[in-house]
Design a protein around this motif. Structure first.
Motif, PDB file in Angstrom:
ATOM      1  N   THR B   6       0.862  -1.178   0.000  1.00 46.81           N
ATOM      2  CA  THR B   6       0.000   0.000   0.000  1.00 46.81           C
ATOM      3  C   THR B   6       0.902   1.232   0.000  1.00 46.81           C
ATOM      4  O   THR B   6       2.097   1.142   0.355  1.00 46.81           O
ATOM      5  CB  THR B   6      -0.885   0.047   1.249  1.00 46.81           C
ATOM      6  OG1 THR B   6      -0.045   0.222   2.399  1.00 46.81           O
ATOM      7  CG2 THR B   6      -1.709  -1.233   1.404  1.00 46.81           C
ATOM      8  N   CYS B  27       2.748   0.624  -6.084  1.00 42.69           N
ATOM      9  CA  CYS B  27       1.466   1.175  -5.633  1.00 42.69           C
ATOM     10  C   CYS B  27       0.566   1.583  -6.808  1.00 42.69           C
ATOM     11  O   CYS B  27       0.063   2.717  -6.877  1.00 42.69           O
ATOM     12  CB  CYS B  27       1.668   2.368  -4.700  1.00 42.69           C
ATOM     13  SG  CYS B  27       2.653   1.940  -3.252  1.00 42.69           S
ATOM     14  N   ASP B 253      -1.783   8.621  -0.910  1.00 41.97           N
ATOM     15  CA  ASP B 253      -2.980   7.786  -0.704  1.00 41.97           C
ATOM     16  C   ASP B 253      -4.091   8.113  -1.704  1.00 41.97           C
ATOM     17  O   ASP B 253      -5.146   7.477  -1.679  1.00 41.97           O
ATOM     18  CB  ASP B 253      -3.551   8.005   0.700  1.00 41.97           C
ATOM     19  CG  ASP B 253      -2.719   7.305   1.776  1.00 41.97           C
ATOM     20  OD1 ASP B 253      -1.727   6.651   1.428  1.00 41.97           O
ATOM     21  OD2 ASP B 253      -3.082   7.435   2.963  1.00 41.97           O
TER      22      ASP B 253
END
Lengths: 262, 262
Positions: B6, B27, B253
């Motif tokens: 992640t 990622c 993210d």
């Protein structure tokens, strides 16, 4: 200066025989459409041909039933028998006549298709400040037969016909963005640059329309054209069919902006 | 095969010194960003430069205050001092060093900018089945200085740097559509075709990255590049600044799909 005609007003003039010429430049902001009228036993295959080839054959309206003379959404008063300024009559793929009214030859067997036309996206391009060469030179848009095969459906088949507009790359990129918003009037271009790559031997030899100037630094940008379904109909040679005469379109109540997906 | 990391897990490895190399291929699905860290008295002008030149300088994140080491939305654990695999240190426009951690030189005076990178739209192009030549040839994307002037802001000025990917016209048209959905990672291309039209003398002589093969029937398609703001910073010669080392990006993210406007 009098107010511009509404689509309903223009259709009334067409219906009465007062307006028999082309519709370019009338009813700015409203969708104009190509016309194809086919016998019922050819309609399902033609519909399938359009469905398989949405870029050249985008359907903006279709009669709900054979014989219907109005089409939902086109205009409450719309009558396909009287509201096209000029019709072309075809037998077995051959042009047999041109008339201003088809009331006396209308039958309950006929199915009407309305197919999107480039006027809608040209309006959006002009509004964005892009130059459309054929308009600034006062000519018809140049159109070409290509080697891009349509997907066949029953008796309908053939290659795509394209229209061409020259742009500088930065304007071509903007044109691609704008046209992508209008899938029901041919959508994004299908090619740019080398004409030979899509089977066009000489950019100055048009198959339909007029040639236009391509300046240094410009690239020809090719868009699927509504002449494609007409060419497919002519090749399929149905015993009888009716189209609009070139430039003499159905003017609808649909705002051009309603064809924009975004 | 273990599960892919992640973004938070990759950042933890970077922070611990376990991962010090480039971030390409890590990622998948998450935004990676270019880094520019400037003294406070240069930050306002740099922000204005980015605002005036959004295609080459799309801001995907900016520290809320000078000295802030986290940026809202990038990741709760994100720390700009430790989470970039490799940093470049610059004085007066000259490279003075390359380090893996800037904790010991961090000051409350520094303002962090994260700028969009082409990885996001490349992922969308690959998912659509397009070939990206530099990836299939295992090279860095070719990049070029151009004569396309950026709009200046204070001490920041310069010409746009572009990346280049060759496509056949039909794929270039699709590429333009897809990239138009991603304005915060450079958006639609700025040019295609003749390199000389934007001041590139020889397409085989790159200014950054590597050259790639352009096949017959393909056109070079040029996209605004995140090297542009770095070049503008180097030209402005601030007394001190920090950037990422090429290819060693901030992994965030943010899902790439969240950058798509449509």
């Amino acid at each position: 200066m009098s107010a511009p005609l509404t689509p309903s007003q223009l259709r009334a003039r067409v219906r009465s025989g007062e307006h028999t010429g082309n519709t370019s430049g009338y009813c700015e902001g409203f969708v104009q459409a190509n016309v194809a009228i086919l016998p019922k036993d050819w309609a399902a295959e033609f519909l399938q041909f359009c469905q398989l080839n949405p870029k050249p054959c985008p359907i903006v309206g279709m009669a709900a039933q054979p014989g219907d003379t109005n089409i939902e959404g086109i205009g409450p008063d719309f009558d396909i028998r009287t509201d096209v300024p000029s019709y072309r009559l075809w037998k077995n793929g051959e042009l047999t006549g041109e008339v201003n009214d088809i009331s006396d030859i209308w039958t309950e067997d006929l199915v009407t298709f309305l197919i999107g036309c480039s006027f809608s996206f040209e309006e959006a391009l002009l509004a964005d400040g892009l130059e459309i060469r054929n308009l600034s030179e006062g000519r018809n848009v140049p159109m070409y037969n290509t080697n891009l095969a349509c997907r066949p459906a029953g008796r309908f088949h053939g290659n795509m016909v394209v229209s061409m507009r020259p742009f500088k790359p930065v304007d071509a990129i903007r044109m691609i963005q704008i046209c992508s918003r209008f899938p029901s009037v041919h959508g994004a271009p299908v090619h740019f640059g080398d004409p030979a790559a899509i089977g066009i031997a000489d950019i100055n030899q048009v198959d339909y329309g007029d040639s236009v100037t391509i300046n240094d630094g410009e690239y020809p940008v090719f868009t699927a054209c509504g002449v494609t379904p007409q060419a497919a109909i002519m090749a399929a040679k149905p015993p009888f069919c009716i189209t609009h005469s070139p430039g003499c379109m159905v003017v609808t109540d649909l705002p051009n902006s309603r064809l924009a997906i975004l």
